[in-house]
Scaffold this motif. Structure first.
Motif, PDB file in Angstrom:
ATOM      1  N   ALA A  91       0.846  -1.037  -0.165  1.00 18.22           N
ATOM      2  CA  ALA A  91       0.166  -0.239  -0.280  1.00 18.22           C
ATOM      3  C   ALA A  91       0.652   1.520   0.238  1.00 18.22           C
ATOM      4  CB  ALA A  91      -0.568   0.255   1.013  1.00 18.22           C
ATOM      5  N   ILE A  92       2.333   1.194   0.569  1.00 19.66           N
ATOM      6  CA  ILE A  92       2.969   2.145   0.370  1.00 19.66           C
ATOM      7  C   ILE A  92       3.333   2.717  -0.564  1.00 19.66           C
ATOM      8  CG2 ILE A  92       5.151   3.734   1.925  1.00 19.66           C
ATOM      9  CD1 ILE A  92       4.275   2.040   4.171  1.00 19.66           C
ATOM     10  N   ALA A 104       2.481   1.383  -3.078  1.00 21.08           N
ATOM     11  CA  ALA A 104       1.111   2.054  -4.277  1.00 21.08           C
ATOM     12  C   ALA A 104       0.961   3.152  -4.193  1.00 21.08           C
ATOM     13  CB  ALA A 104       0.193   1.496  -4.043  1.00 21.08           C
ATOM     14  N   ARG A 105       0.727   3.972  -3.132  1.00 23.25           N
ATOM     15  CA  ARG A 105       1.378   5.391  -2.558  1.00 23.25           C
ATOM     16  C   ARG A 105       1.923   6.154  -3.665  1.00 23.25           C
ATOM     17  NH1 ARG A 105      -0.529   9.822  -2.827  1.00 23.25           N
ATOM     18  NH2 ARG A 105      -1.655  11.326  -1.836  1.00 23.25           N
ATOM     19  N   CYS A 106       3.064   6.212  -3.084  1.00 26.82           N
ATOM     20  CA  CYS A 106       4.238   6.749  -3.765  1.00 26.82           C
ATOM     21  C   CYS A 106       3.707   6.570  -5.893  1.00 26.82           C
ATOM     22  CB  CYS A 106       5.630   6.075  -3.783  1.00 26.82           C
ATOM     23  SG  CYS A 106       5.897   5.716  -1.731  1.00 26.82           S
ATOM     24  N   GLU A 107       3.756   6.043  -5.750  1.00 31.98           N
ATOM     25  CA  GLU A 107       3.265   5.661  -7.383  1.00 31.98           C
ATOM     26  C   GLU A 107       2.214   6.274  -7.920  1.00 31.98           C
ATOM     27  OE1 GLU A 107       4.827   1.267  -8.554  1.00 31.98           O
ATOM     28  OE2 GLU A 107       3.533   1.242  -8.322  1.00 31.98           O
ATOM     29  N   ARG A 108       0.878   6.224  -7.269  1.00 33.53           N
ATOM     30  CA  ARG A 108       0.012   7.307  -7.109  1.00 33.53           C
ATOM     31  C   ARG A 108       0.696   8.834  -6.873  1.00 33.53           C
ATOM     32  NH1 ARG A 108      -2.852   3.283  -4.712  1.00 33.53           N
ATOM     33  NH2 ARG A 108      -2.655   5.053  -2.658  1.00 33.53           N
ATOM     34  N   HIS A 109       1.163   8.982  -6.437  1.00 31.61           N
ATOM     35  CA  HIS A 109       1.892  10.477  -5.407  1.00 31.61           C
ATOM     36  C   HIS A 109       2.854  11.482  -6.502  1.00 31.61           C
ATOM     37  CE1 HIS A 109       3.663  13.805  -3.036  1.00 31.61           C
ATOM     38  NE2 HIS A 109       4.841  13.491  -3.960  1.00 31.61           N
ATOM     39  N   GLN A 163       0.290  11.845  -9.934  1.00 33.14           N
ATOM     40  CA  GLN A 163      -0.525  12.784 -10.208  1.00 33.14           C
ATOM     41  C   GLN A 163      -0.426  14.006  -9.113  1.00 33.14           C
ATOM     42  OE1 GLN A 163      -3.609  11.160  -6.802  1.00 33.14           O
ATOM     43  NE2 GLN A 163      -3.905   9.515  -8.652  1.00 33.14           N
ATOM     44  N   ALA A 221       1.673  16.413  -5.975  1.00 35.03           N
ATOM     45  CA  ALA A 221       1.223  16.991  -4.642  1.00 35.03           C
ATOM     46  C   ALA A 221       0.452  18.784  -4.819  1.00 35.03           C
ATOM     47  CB  ALA A 221       1.868  16.021  -3.458  1.00 35.03           C
ATOM     48  N   SER A 227       8.542  16.003  -4.920  1.00 33.44           N
ATOM     49  CA  SER A 227       7.645  15.242  -4.765  1.00 33.44           C
ATOM     50  C   SER A 227       8.235  13.349  -5.049  1.00 33.44           C
ATOM     51  CB  SER A 227       6.878  14.848  -6.216  1.00 33.44           C
ATOM     52  OG  SER A 227       5.828  15.707  -5.602  1.00 33.44           O
TER      53      SER A 227
END
Length: 126
Positions: A72-73, A75-80, A83, A85, A93
């Motif tokens: 999950a961490i 995946a969140r890094c990849e989304r960050h 997209q 911030a 970023s």
């Protein structure tokens, strides 16, 4: 650097899952009962009490949960990165994501695929 770190962390998580599922085949929950490791409330293995406690702490179900949290961490890094911030430019970023990945990768510092350049401050490596 981000791609290599991500690939390294994902490969180690896959290995951890493989070992965890292999341990789960031997039985369900692992618990310590003094100098015994009890697997799924049935089979017991005699060992020193501290070793039994340590082994029970690495119960396969716990390892699976830990890997899910790390996934999950990542995946969140990849989304960050994808997209962006609010308030952070692209370099900030990337630096934040590299720092997180370096921290995750540190768990496997003794793995032969771990790169010495990942150890320490990522500021110079991005």
């Amino acid at each position: 650097m981000i791609e290599e770190l991500t690939a390294f962390v994902r490969a180690r998580m896959t290995e951890d899952l493989t070992y965890a599922w292999g341990g789960a085949v031997a039985g369900g929950q692992w618990t310590a009962d003094g100098p015994r490791l009890v697997v799924d409330g049935g089979a017991a293995f005699e060992m020193a009490a501290p070793l039994a406690a340590h082994t029970a702490h690495h119960d396969p179900a716990r390892v699976v949960r830990a890997v899910a949290a790390k996934q999950a961490i990542v995946a969140r890094c990849e989304r960050h990165l994808a997209q962006g911030a609010p308030g952070l430019d692209a370099r900030d970023s990337e630096l934040l994501v590299v720092q997180i990945l370096v921290a995750l990768a540190a768990e496997w510092v003794s793995h032969p695929d771990y790169r010495a350049e990942w150890n320490g401050s990522p500021a110079g490596g991005t």
